[in-house]
Design an enzyme around this catalytic site. Structure first.
Site, mmCIF file in Angstrom:
data_model
loop_
_atom_site.group_PDB
_atom_site.id
_atom_site.type_symbol
_atom_site.label_atom_id
_atom_site.label_comp_id
_atom_site.label_asym_id
_atom_site.label_seq_id
_atom_site.Cartn_x
_atom_site.Cartn_y
_atom_site.Cartn_z
ATOM 1 N N ARG A 46 2.608 -2.636 -3.461
ATOM 2 C CA ARG A 46 3.415 -2.089 -2.649
ATOM 3 C C ARG A 46 3.918 -3.003 -1.592
ATOM 4 O O ARG A 46 3.380 -3.816 -1.289
ATOM 5 C CB ARG A 46 2.663 -0.966 -1.815
ATOM 6 C CG ARG A 46 2.751 -0.677 -0.597
ATOM 7 C CD ARG A 46 2.409 0.496 0.358
ATOM 8 N NE ARG A 46 1.436 0.815 -0.718
ATOM 9 C CZ ARG A 46 1.935 2.728 -0.748
ATOM 10 N NH1 ARG A 46 2.789 2.871 -0.499
ATOM 11 N NH2 ARG A 46 1.189 3.147 -1.600
ATOM 12 N N GLY A 82 -9.317 0.115 0.044
ATOM 13 C CA GLY A 82 -11.062 -1.130 -0.014
ATOM 14 C C GLY A 82 -11.529 -1.656 -0.443
ATOM 15 O O GLY A 82 -12.717 -1.369 -0.596
ATOM 16 N N THR A 96 2.999 6.518 -4.693
ATOM 17 C CA THR A 96 3.453 7.779 -3.532
ATOM 18 C C THR A 96 4.608 8.542 -3.979
ATOM 19 O O THR A 96 6.048 8.728 -3.329
ATOM 20 C CB THR A 96 4.827 6.669 -2.507
ATOM 21 O OG1 THR A 96 3.457 5.467 -2.368
ATOM 22 C CG2 THR A 96 4.271 7.358 -1.033
ATOM 23 N N GLY A 149 -4.631 -1.840 -4.490
ATOM 24 C CA GLY A 149 -3.326 -2.804 -4.187
ATOM 25 C C GLY A 149 -3.616 -4.030 -2.741
ATOM 26 O O GLY A 149 -3.919 -5.295 -4.197
ATOM 27 N N LYS A 183 -7.734 10.463 -7.726
ATOM 28 C CA LYS A 183 -7.228 9.214 -7.233
ATOM 29 C C LYS A 183 -8.283 9.503 -6.140
ATOM 30 O O LYS A 183 -7.426 10.461 -4.388
ATOM 31 C CB LYS A 183 -6.190 8.966 -6.880
ATOM 32 C CG LYS A 183 -5.990 7.311 -5.968
ATOM 33 C CD LYS A 183 -4.370 7.319 -5.721
ATOM 34 C CE LYS A 183 -4.360 6.579 -3.785
ATOM 35 N NZ LYS A 183 -2.218 6.698 -3.855
ATOM 36 N N GLU A 236 1.611 0.240 -11.088
ATOM 37 C CA GLU A 236 2.380 1.519 -10.429
ATOM 38 C C GLU A 236 2.840 0.398 -9.507
ATOM 39 O O GLU A 236 1.680 -0.618 -8.651
ATOM 40 C CB GLU A 236 1.571 2.948 -9.714
ATOM 41 C CG GLU A 236 0.166 1.925 -8.259
ATOM 42 C CD GLU A 236 -0.570 3.078 -8.058
ATOM 43 O OE1 GLU A 236 0.114 3.652 -6.747
ATOM 44 O OE2 GLU A 236 -0.854 3.956 -8.646
#
Length: 226
Positions: free
Chosen positions: A26, A166, A78, A186, A137, A49
């Site tokens: 992201r 996290g 998303t 992420g 998820k 992703e």
């Protein structure tokens, strides 16, 4: 794309259960996001992703799809609407991910794309699977940690969970021990790489996560171990 490029629900579940890792990019720049995703794949990540909130995400997904090493798959994060599903399919995305219950769950199922649906509570997890999700998820997993995942799995042992939110090197093993088939990474993996940051440190973190997953798999493959 050829049939060999497709990803079935069974193949995604088997792959996640084997690899135990999903990369989540992201950022603020689609070109940088594509480079980050490809770098993670070059290090050994099989599933990455790219969030649709990243500017130029669809172009980035297409670029990664064309350049991905053999055996690697690119998805979209998303993914919320039916249009999102159509757009991602057109770009070459191979799996879909949501942060919550959304119309994209059923739309992905109807179009034959595996989907990881965001859910936090037992009711949300059950509803997402009922709508056709491939796996759940658990997001944001950090709210309850591994103990919460273990508790939620007790009444729902047949639902596959991926812990996201996290999850760093210090937390991943706890989620695997609690029953997560994989963890989604992420910021703890990519840092600012999806916005043009240095790929060197990200590659190092990727290798660390891959080593951790391999060590966990070796331990649990021993006779008498779960």
């Amino acid at each position: 794309m050829t049939r060999a490029d497709t990803l079935t629900e069974a193949a995604l579940l088997a792959g996640l259960s084997r690899e135990r890792l999903v990369g989540i990019v992201r950022g603020t720049d689609g070109t940088a996001a594509a480079k980050a995703a490809l770098a993670a794949m070059e290090e050994g990540f099989r599933f990455v992703e790219i969030a649709l909130t990243t500017p130029g995400a669809l172009e980035a997904i297409g670029d990664v799809r064309r350049k991905a090493p053999s055996g690697c798959f690119v998805g979209a994060g998303t993914v919320m609407t039916e249009k999102d599903v159509d757009d991602v399919a057109g770009a070459g995305g191979q799996f879909m991910v949501t942060p919550s219950l959304a119309p994209s769950i059923r739309a992905s199922m109807e179009r034959g794309f595996p989907l990881l649906a965001g859910a936090l509570t037992p009711s949300e997890a059950y509803e997402a699977m009922d709508r056709g999700a491939t796996a759940i998820k658990l997001f944001p997993a950090s709210i309850g940690g591994p103990r919460y995942l273990k508790a939620i799995r007790e009444p729902l042992p047949d639902i596959p969970f991926i812990a996201v939110g996290g999850v760093g090197l210090d937390e991943a093993t706890g989620y695997w021990d609690a029953g997560a088939i994989a963890v989604g990474l992420g910021g703890p993996l990519f840092g600012d790489a999806g916005s043009g940051g240095d790929l060197g440190p990200m590659r190092g973190r990727a290798r660390s996560f891959l080593s951790l997953a391999a060590a966990f798999s070796r331990r649990t493959d021993l006779p008498g171990q779960q």
